[in-house]
Design an enzyme around this catalytic site. Sequence first.
Site, PDB file in Angstrom:
ATOM      1  N   SER A   1      -9.997   0.332  11.934  1.00  0.00           N
ATOM      2  CA  SER A   1     -11.064   1.263  12.277  1.00  0.00           C
ATOM      3  C   SER A   1     -11.993   0.648  13.327  1.00  0.00           C
ATOM      4  CB  SER A   1     -11.806   1.670  10.996  1.00  0.00           C
ATOM      5  OG  SER A   1     -12.574   2.830  11.187  1.00  0.00           O
TER       6      SER A   1
ATOM      7  N   ASP B   1      -3.964  10.571   9.475  1.00  0.00           N
ATOM      8  CA  ASP B   1      -5.331  10.051   9.542  1.00  0.00           C
ATOM      9  C   ASP B   1      -6.300  11.201   9.811  1.00  0.00           C
ATOM     10  OD1 ASP B   1      -7.717   8.658  10.259  1.00  0.00           O
ATOM     11  OD2 ASP B   1      -6.521   6.933  10.888  1.00  0.00           O
TER      12      ASP B   1
ATOM     13  N   HIS C   1      -6.132   7.129   6.984  1.00  0.00           N
ATOM     14  CA  HIS C   1      -6.861   6.151   7.796  1.00  0.00           C
ATOM     15  C   HIS C   1      -6.748   4.744   7.224  1.00  0.00           C
ATOM     16  CE1 HIS C   1      -9.660   4.828  10.787  1.00  0.00           C
ATOM     17  NE2 HIS C   1     -10.583   4.459   9.913  1.00  0.00           N
TER      18      HIS C   1
END
Length: 263
Positions: A80, A212, A240
């Site tokens: 991320s 995601d 994710h």
Amino acid sequence: MSEHHFVFVHGAGHGGWCWYKLANSLRDNGHKATCIDLKGAGINPTDPNTVSSLDDYDEPLYAFLSQLPNDQKVILVSHSVGGGSMTAAMCLFPSKVSLAVYVAAAMVKPGTLIPERLKNVMKICSGLIEEETEKIWDFTFGNGPQNLPTSIMMKPEYVRDKFYNESPMEDYTLATTLLRPAPVMAFIGIMDIPGAPETDKIPRVYVKTGKDHLFEPVLQEVMLALWPPAHTFLLPDSDHSAFFSQPQELYQFLLQAASSLSP
């Protein structure tokens, strides 16, 4: 089999704890795994509202890399917005990094202006467009409401869908007890990492996540087009948080990527 040392960098709100499945698999198979808590994250005692910059946030990662012996290199793995922290570390310690793996992570070439196209896609995918911001995110204004927020945290009712929509319920349940607010000033810094020519010599791998709901596939494809990596892997059924939803597949990708390095 050559032993590799993997160093994991978490994303917003998370900590080193989120990599526990990967760390366990790697250690069981003769590799080293280090899971960093950035400042104000995981069990790091700093109040995230006091983190002043990206470098301040990344200090634990920098400290770890700086103490490595000169003849040792590590494989960095980020998730991320932790991709920005990893990129910053690559700029400062290029001789300590043999490979950089971005797992559904922010991957922007340092020293370049982020195109408006990428900024817009990032805002839409993360819910940071103006009309969605207060719906999805909670903000803390540690310096008063007249100033920028000091930390951000996803509202509980969106965590399952945005972070863990394909992950086991027990991992989601664990995560909800461990997530912390993330420092806003650190993420502003991701947009302005100075360039470092040596960084381009570090091979990069990107792991795409097909289901995601936060860094949606369209965002990942834009980043890949703007700064193409050496290799790309796809986890078609991952949310994710691939470290929860497809840990064994991600583990195999990490080994495959590591095997591409020269002995």
